[in-house]
Design a protein around this motif. Structure first.
Motif, short mmCIF file in Angstrom:
data_model
loop_
_atom_site.label_atom_id
_atom_site.label_comp_id
_atom_site.label_asym_id
_atom_site.label_seq_id
_atom_site.Cartn_x
_atom_site.Cartn_y
_atom_site.Cartn_z
N THR A 98 0.84 -1.18 0.00
CA THR A 98 0.00 0.00 0.00
C THR A 98 0.89 1.24 0.00
O THR A 98 2.06 1.20 0.37
CB THR A 98 -0.92 0.00 1.22
OG1 THR A 98 -0.18 -0.30 2.39
CG2 THR A 98 -2.03 -1.02 1.06
N HIS A 128 -3.56 1.06 -3.62
CA HIS A 128 -4.51 0.75 -2.56
C HIS A 128 -4.82 -0.74 -2.59
O HIS A 128 -4.53 -1.45 -3.56
CB HIS A 128 -5.78 1.58 -2.73
CG HIS A 128 -5.56 3.06 -2.56
ND1 HIS A 128 -4.93 3.58 -1.45
CD2 HIS A 128 -5.86 4.11 -3.35
CE1 HIS A 128 -4.87 4.90 -1.56
NE2 HIS A 128 -5.42 5.24 -2.71
N THR A 129 -5.44 -1.22 -1.53
CA THR A 129 -5.68 -2.65 -1.33
C THR A 129 -6.42 -3.30 -2.50
O THR A 129 -6.05 -4.38 -2.96
CB THR A 129 -6.46 -2.88 -0.03
OG1 THR A 129 -5.65 -2.42 1.06
CG2 THR A 129 -6.79 -4.34 0.19
N SER A 133 -4.97 -6.42 -4.82
CA SER A 133 -5.66 -7.71 -4.97
C SER A 133 -5.78 -8.08 -6.45
O SER A 133 -5.56 -9.24 -6.84
CB SER A 133 -7.05 -7.64 -4.33
OG SER A 133 -6.97 -7.41 -2.94
N MET A 146 -0.23 -5.78 3.03
CA MET A 146 -1.35 -4.85 3.15
C MET A 146 -2.27 -5.30 4.28
O MET A 146 -2.11 -6.39 4.84
CB MET A 146 -2.13 -4.79 1.83
CG MET A 146 -2.74 -6.09 1.37
SD MET A 146 -3.46 -5.91 -0.28
CE MET A 146 -4.28 -7.49 -0.48
N ASN A 147 -3.23 -4.47 4.60
CA ASN A 147 -4.23 -4.84 5.60
C ASN A 147 -5.29 -5.74 4.94
O ASN A 147 -5.31 -5.91 3.73
CB ASN A 147 -4.86 -3.60 6.21
CG ASN A 147 -3.85 -2.77 6.98
OD1 ASN A 147 -3.48 -1.67 6.56
ND2 ASN A 147 -3.38 -3.29 8.09
N PRO A 149 -7.96 -7.42 3.00
CA PRO A 149 -8.89 -7.03 1.94
C PRO A 149 -10.30 -7.53 2.25
O PRO A 149 -10.49 -8.39 3.11
CB PRO A 149 -8.31 -7.73 0.71
CG PRO A 149 -7.62 -8.94 1.26
CD PRO A 149 -7.07 -8.52 2.60
N GLN A 207 -11.15 2.37 1.54
CA GLN A 207 -9.85 1.85 1.94
C GLN A 207 -10.03 1.02 3.20
O GLN A 207 -10.89 1.28 4.03
CB GLN A 207 -8.86 2.99 2.19
CG GLN A 207 -8.55 3.79 0.94
CD GLN A 207 -7.68 4.99 1.23
OE1 GLN A 207 -8.09 6.14 1.05
NE2 GLN A 207 -6.46 4.75 1.70
N VAL A 208 -9.18 -0.02 3.34
CA VAL A 208 -9.34 -0.94 4.46
C VAL A 208 -9.28 -0.22 5.80
O VAL A 208 -10.13 -0.42 6.68
CB VAL A 208 -8.27 -2.05 4.40
CG1 VAL A 208 -8.31 -2.90 5.67
CG2 VAL A 208 -8.50 -2.94 3.18
#
Length: 312
Positions: A98, A128-129, A133, A146-147, A149, A207-208
């Motif tokens: 990210t 961004h997430t 992905s 990343m955090n 998804p 966003q996550v």
């Protein structure tokens, strides 16, 4: 399981017809039909529902198709990596992170990694997430940091750090002035409800971490009276340092954040508000040795942060 002529089955699935697949494969229709029937006999299941036209896969057929596709991906990755070793070509590591994460993590990892892996060419994809992905699904990156998804159907992951999102404000902010100012290493608990009338600088809800912030406010039965939304944690913390509002910042990158000396750090909720940080991979992918070395360095970095947090 030994697979003979997997392209026969795959082409039939894609064409939706044995006759069309036979024409594309330059085979006779009876011969291709016999091959598929032989495969079904060996597996002990029906792969096609022949009552439909175009042909439809049975549940067993869907499983077999996914299996063949994954074998194809793994074979391609194996041949590519073997070719690199045989020809002496420089190896490539495609890393996804990210936007904010790369700016705070890579300065601590990349120089050491490049020194120990001088023959590896690194490509960074910072998005961004949702975009990360997609890049994983398209095999454009080897892994992503990343955090969590919203959809994990096509991925496997390691949770490497349960990262607190600290409430951050200028020490001179009117709502903070007079309180004991927590530090990055020793954030202090604060009752967020006392800040309900203050301006919050938040990440967008798609966003996550923005979604996690929205959930926190709902849990606290709060609605920020004044909210400014951004897509950048760097923007939010710089505005907070100028006293323009209050924000949240993941603890993993605070040491690389500007204006730290001007900021006060707090935890909210119990247990403290946090979001899991993941290393995400596409299912059935091969992790190369040089990618594993990079991943091990990332894990060690966050392991040290975890130990430091426990000691604090």
């Amino acid at each position: 399981m030994y697979i003979k002529n997997p392209e026969y089955f795959i082409t039939t699935v894609r064409e939706g017809s044995i006759s069309k697949a036979a024409e594309k494969l330059y085979l006779s229709q009876p011969y291709l039909s016999q091959c598929i029937a032989r495969t079904e006999k060996e597996l002990g299941v029906k792969l096609f529902d022949r009552s439909h036209m175009p042909l439809k896969l049975t549940e067993a057929g869907k499983i077999y198709m996914r299996y063949l596709e994954s074998v194809g991906v793994l074979t391609g990755q194996f041949e590519e990596q073997l070719g690199e070793l045989k020809t002496g070509r420089s190896r490539t590591l495609n890393v996804g992170m990210t936007l904010w994460r790369g700016s705070v993590l890579l300065p601590d990892i990349l120089p050491s990694y490049s020194e120990s892996h001088p023959d590896v060419r690194i490509t960074l994809r910072e998005h961004h997430t949702a975009q990360l992905s997609k890049l994983l699904q398209e095999d454009q990156i080897d892994f992503a940091l990343m955090n969590m998804p919203l959809n994990l159907d096509d991925f496997v992951y390691d949770t490497i750090f349960n990262e607190r999102l600290l409430l951050v404000a200028s020490k001179d902010h009117p709502a903070i002035r007079g309180l004991e100012a927590g530090t990055p290493d020793h954030p202090l608990p604060i009752d967020m409800k006392k800040l309900r009338r203050e301006r919050f600088i938040l990440l967008q809800e798609d966003q996550v971490m923005g979604h996690a912030m929205k959930n926190l406010f709902a849990k606290m039965n709060m609605e920020p009276k004044d909210a400014l939304y951004t897509t950048s944690s760097t923007t939010s913390v710089n505005l907070a340092a100028r006293g323009f509002g209050i924000t949240f910042l993941p603890e993993g990158g605070i040491r690389h954040t500007a204006h730290v000396e001007q900021l006060a750090f707090f935890t909210v909720d119990n247990p403290p508000f946090s979001v899991p940080l993941l290393l995400l991979y596409k299912k059935n992918s091969i992790i190369s040795p040089h990618a594993k070395d990079f991943i091990d360095m990332v894990k060690e970095y966050y392991r040290n942060l975890e130990e430091k947090k426990i000691k604090a």
